[in-house]
Design a protein around this motif. Structure first.
Motif, PDB file in Angstrom:
ATOM      1  N   GLN A   1       6.701  -6.176   7.789  1.00 30.05           N
ATOM      2  CA  GLN A   1       5.962  -4.987   8.228  1.00 30.05           C
ATOM      3  C   GLN A   1       5.299  -4.236   7.080  1.00 30.05           C
ATOM      4  OE1 GLN A   1       7.609  -1.473   7.495  1.00 30.05           O
ATOM      5  NE2 GLN A   1       8.306  -2.898   5.911  1.00 30.05           N
TER       6      GLN A   1
ATOM      7  N   LYS B   1       0.937   4.442   2.345  1.00 30.25           N
ATOM      8  CA  LYS B   1       1.424   4.382   3.721  1.00 30.25           C
ATOM      9  C   LYS B   1       2.951   4.303   3.744  1.00 30.25           C
ATOM     10  CE  LYS B   1      -2.756   2.071   5.334  1.00 30.25           C
ATOM     11  NZ  LYS B   1      -3.332   0.842   5.951  1.00 30.25           N
TER      12      LYS B   1
ATOM     13  N   ASP C   1       0.869  -1.175   0.000  1.00 29.73           N
ATOM     14  CA  ASP C   1       0.000   0.000   0.000  1.00 29.73           C
ATOM     15  C   ASP C   1       0.908   1.228   0.000  1.00 29.73           C
ATOM     16  OD1 ASP C   1      -1.711   2.087   0.419  1.00 29.73           O
ATOM     17  OD2 ASP C   1      -2.747   1.190   2.128  1.00 29.73           O
TER      18      ASP C   1
ATOM     19  N   PRO D   1       2.838  -2.693   4.683  1.00 28.33           N
ATOM     20  CA  PRO D   1       1.387  -2.485   4.595  1.00 28.33           C
ATOM     21  C   PRO D   1       0.886  -2.966   3.242  1.00 28.33           C
ATOM     22  CG  PRO D   1       2.538  -0.401   4.274  1.00 28.33           C
ATOM     23  CD  PRO D   1       3.595  -1.428   4.621  1.00 28.33           C
ATOM     24  N   ARG D   2      -0.176  -3.722   3.229  1.00 24.59           N
ATOM     25  CA  ARG D   2      -0.658  -4.324   1.975  1.00 24.59           C
ATOM     26  C   ARG D   2      -2.023  -3.764   1.591  1.00 24.59           C
ATOM     27  NH1 ARG D   2       2.453  -8.804   0.557  1.00 24.59           N
ATOM     28  NH2 ARG D   2       3.961  -9.389   2.167  1.00 24.59           N
ATOM     29  N   ARG D   3      -2.222  -3.745   0.287  1.00 24.75           N
ATOM     30  CA  ARG D   3      -3.503  -3.240  -0.227  1.00 24.75           C
ATOM     31  C   ARG D   3      -4.621  -4.241   0.046  1.00 24.75           C
ATOM     32  NH1 ARG D   3      -2.120  -2.087  -6.356  1.00 24.75           N
ATOM     33  NH2 ARG D   3      -0.854  -3.946  -6.061  1.00 24.75           N
TER      34      ARG D   3
ATOM     35  N   PHE E   1       6.626   2.920   4.878  1.00 30.94           N
ATOM     36  CA  PHE E   1       7.179   1.629   5.260  1.00 30.94           C
ATOM     37  C   PHE E   1       8.685   1.591   5.006  1.00 30.94           C
ATOM     38  CE2 PHE E   1       5.481   1.058   0.917  1.00 30.94           C
ATOM     39  CZ  PHE E   1       6.587   0.586   0.227  1.00 30.94           C
TER      40      PHE E   1
END
Length: 268
Positions: free
Chosen positions: A264, A161, A158, A266-268, A163
């Motif tokens: 860590q 965000k 994602d 963030p994934r869609r 990361f």
């Protein structure tokens, strides 16, 4: 406001082509110096009578990293942040000022904002550290590369965000100046290509890297080595240098950094 220095390495560039990037940087209130490093064919840069602009005629055309290193060693000690910047970058000056102010809450040594093509499409410039299969498949085995790239290029991330990513592109590398000096800048052994992966990797280990999409930058990315045989050879040569330095099949640090990124992400 944080004190920023930036460097651009030039080689047979025309002033009008670099001017948009220079204007964006010179419009920043936080900028205390813009260093133009002439690797050849850009004598015009030494004739600019512009406040805050410094000119360095390179001792030789030692490549991208060698050029930036001359600016880093001369000016990073005067800065809070040092920006390694391509000459084909565009952004709003006030955005960079706000971005720098927002970095006070982060501890990483290297930051990269959202980077897009002129049409607004996100560029895939946050990556894992490459394996030999990643790099050589992308050149010679496109079907295999497409499969490997899903993981390597972090395509499930994602990108709205922040990361950690162990490899950040050299087109816009914003460093804490103290971290960049402790890392001793780029490895001069790389003439062109892979020097940003090498420096990102070293920074990730010692200080941390952060993709932070609080600002958007436009990059006129040409992928020249995909169409120019001479540049393709240079890219292959740099890849061999990189894996000779860090390991081909066995690279424990690569595994650790890549696993830390994926854990860590963030994934869609």
């Amino acid at each position: 406001m944080p004190k920023l220095f930036a460097s651009i390495v030039l080689y047979k560039h025309q002033y009008q082509g670099v001017k948009p990037t220079m204007d964006a940087l010179l419009g920043c209130s936080s900028l205390h110096g813009l260093v133009l490093v002439d690797n050849g064919g850009c004598e015009w840069a030494g004739q600019l009578a512009l406040p805050k602009v410094h000119y360095i005629r390179s001792d030789r055309n030692g490549g991208y990293g060698h050029g930036h290193n001359q600016a880093i060693r001369a000016f990073a000690g005067q800065a809070d942040y040092f920006l390694v910047c391509n000459p084909d970058i565009q952004f709003h000056s006030a955005d960079l000022d706000r971005y720098l102010t927002g970095l006070s809450g982060h501890t990483a040594g290297l930051f990269m904002p959202r980077i897009v093509y002129p049409d607004g499409t996100q560029q895939e410039l946050c990556k894992l550290l490459p394996t030999p299969a990643n790099l050589f498949a992308r050149r010679f085995l496109p079907p295999l590369a497409e499969k490997l790239d899903q993981r390597y290029m972090l395509r499930h991330a994602d990108f709205d965000k922040a990361f950690f990513a162990p490899s950040l592109s050299g087109c816009f590398m914003l460093f804490r100046a103290t971290a960049l000096l402790e890392l001793n800048g780029f490895d001069d052994h790389f003439f062109m290509y892979m020097e940003d992966v090498d420096l990102s990797r070293r920074c990730a280990v010692r200080f941390g890297n952060l993709y932070l999409p609080a600002m958007t930058v436009t990059h006129h990315f040409a992928k020249a080595s995909y169409t120019d045989r001479k540049l393709l050879k240079a890219h292959i040569r740099s890849a061999v240098q990189y894996f000779n330095k860090w390991g081909w099949l066995f690279d424990q640090t690569r595994c650790q950094l890549n696993q830390a990124c994926l854990a860590q992400l963030p994934r869609r």
